[in-house]
Motif scaffolding. Sequence first.
Motif, PDB file in Angstrom:
ATOM      1  N   GLU A   4    -109.939  27.632  23.815  1.00 42.59           N
ATOM      2  CA  GLU A   4    -110.646  27.169  25.005  1.00 42.59           C
ATOM      3  C   GLU A   4    -111.861  26.331  24.636  1.00 42.59           C
ATOM      4  O   GLU A   4    -112.140  25.310  25.265  1.00 42.59           O
ATOM      5  CB  GLU A   4    -111.070  28.365  25.855  1.00 42.59           C
ATOM      6  N   LYS A   5    -112.561  26.756  23.600  1.00 41.34           N
ATOM      7  CA  LYS A   5    -113.738  26.002  23.172  1.00 41.34           C
ATOM      8  C   LYS A   5    -113.334  24.645  22.606  1.00 41.34           C
ATOM      9  O   LYS A   5    -114.000  23.643  22.850  1.00 41.34           O
ATOM     10  CB  LYS A   5    -114.519  26.795  22.134  1.00 41.34           C
ATOM     11  N   ARG A   8    -112.642  22.369  25.481  1.00 37.06           N
ATOM     12  CA  ARG A   8    -113.899  21.929  26.102  1.00 37.06           C
ATOM     13  C   ARG A   8    -114.569  20.835  25.272  1.00 37.06           C
ATOM     14  O   ARG A   8    -115.079  19.853  25.815  1.00 37.06           O
ATOM     15  CB  ARG A   8    -114.850  23.113  26.271  1.00 37.06           C
TER      16      ARG A   8
END
Length: 65
Positions: A4-5, A8
């Motif tokens: 997820e990071k 992003r």
Amino acid sequence: MSHEKRIRVAALFVLAGLLVQLFARFAWSPLAFVVSTAVGVPLVLLGILLYAITVWRILKEQKAL
């Protein structure tokens, strides 16, 4: 780094590149074109590459490939 990071961060690279290109568009001159080409395009491409690598890793982890 979690998936997820990474996604992003990829989105931030693409957004930064698009903002550079947008601001260069409003002050259109030869220098703005060079900035757009030398800074904006590589940022967008880096974001796309990071996103593609992350998706590839996710698919490999889930044995979808």
